[in-house]
Design an enzyme around this catalytic site. Sequence first.
Site, PDB file in Angstrom:
ATOM      1  N   HIS A 101       0.804  -1.231   0.000  1.00 24.08           N
ATOM      2  CA  HIS A 101       0.000   0.000   0.000  1.00 24.08           C
ATOM      3  C   HIS A 101       0.836   1.280   0.000  1.00 24.08           C
ATOM      4  CE1 HIS A 101      -4.067  -1.659   0.488  1.00 24.08           C
ATOM      5  NE2 HIS A 101      -3.543  -2.553   1.302  1.00 24.08           N
ATOM      6  N   HIS A 157      -6.792  -4.385 -10.774  1.00 23.39           N
ATOM      7  CA  HIS A 157      -7.285  -4.058  -9.441  1.00 23.39           C
ATOM      8  C   HIS A 157      -8.811  -4.043  -9.472  1.00 23.39           C
ATOM      9  CE1 HIS A 157      -8.295  -0.903  -6.318  1.00 23.39           C
ATOM     10  NE2 HIS A 157      -7.419  -1.599  -5.623  1.00 23.39           N
TER      11      HIS A 157
END
Length: 381
Positions: free
Chosen positions: A185, A284
């Site tokens: 992240h 994603h």
Amino acid sequence: MKIERVETFLVPPRWLFCRIETSDGVVGWGEPVVEGRAEVVRTAIETLSEYLIGQDPLQIERHWQVLSKGGFYRGGPVLSSAVAGLDHALWDIAGKVYGAPVAALLGGRVRDRVRVYAWVGGDEPAEIADQVAEQVAAGMTAVKMNGSGRIQPSPSVAEINDIVARLTAARSALGDTRDVAIDLHGRVGVAGARRILRAVEDLQPFFVEEPVLPEHMGHLPEVVGASTVPLALGERLYHRADFVAPLTAGVAVVQPDVSHAGGISELRRIAVLADTHGAMTAPHCPLGPISLAASLQVAFATPNFLIQEQSRGIHYNLAGDLTSYVTDPTPYTWVNGHAEWNPLPGLGITVDEAAVRAADKTGHAWRNPMWTHEDGSFAEW
């Protein structure tokens, strides 16, 4: 046939849907959303719809060019996501008009099933092992997990050892024939990312996602060169030009989001660009049913596709799941860790319009968590 109406629906748990209706009664659905900024994207859809009303819905590329480039100021997550959802809906209409799945309109399928992975959580290694074992029992062949929770930009030895322990636990439950990816992240700095990659290298993760933030892209060559671990990124990139630098740096897997990066039209172009660099695509998609349906259509027609993210059972969706707003859950039933070919026209799903309209009356105001470090400074979520 002309576009007569464009509507948007704010539906729990954190999604935004759009509906385009034509003068012939053909309806297409899209999912234009920026997680945590759905209301802002809704306003962008209203503005872009001023152009679309009265247009021929089958001129998809013409509309994509105008919607993306018609304003002097372009790009960014809000505009790109608004264009993406409208693009989904236009492709859905085209498939229904021509009586074919979108993948067929993209040149036809290059595979008969699409590999998907499951998200697993748990802050302790023992919990990771149990959750991975559950996915293995369900037939999944790959999982992804957070590399860590809140972590210092320059991680301590203990924090890095914790990442290794979590990955070790997952690997022990998976064995050598299944895969595990970890997502950082962008929570650590460049030096921290290099240290983590070297620490996990022997455990052979499928890929490590977002090792650094997009604004640190200039340092990717040194991060790529730190280990043999494949690197993946792209959920916060919105145009094919954004992918040139990471692909040149040697990123192995690109992860554009069909709801953020300009829709089906741009996702396809990003995949082609990645192919010219020998990279794979793993889109994603921790989002809703329309976004996943659109992403799967591209996956079936893309030669350099690797694996598809999907959100069944993900912790974000406790107030609703992929099947909450469709009449038939079959397209979201995984067989041995794969999505089977869906021959239905358009995006291949039937949206439960009554459920969507009812949910929109409640709406949502989802926001991502705000984290701080122990000293009170901002922490990446």
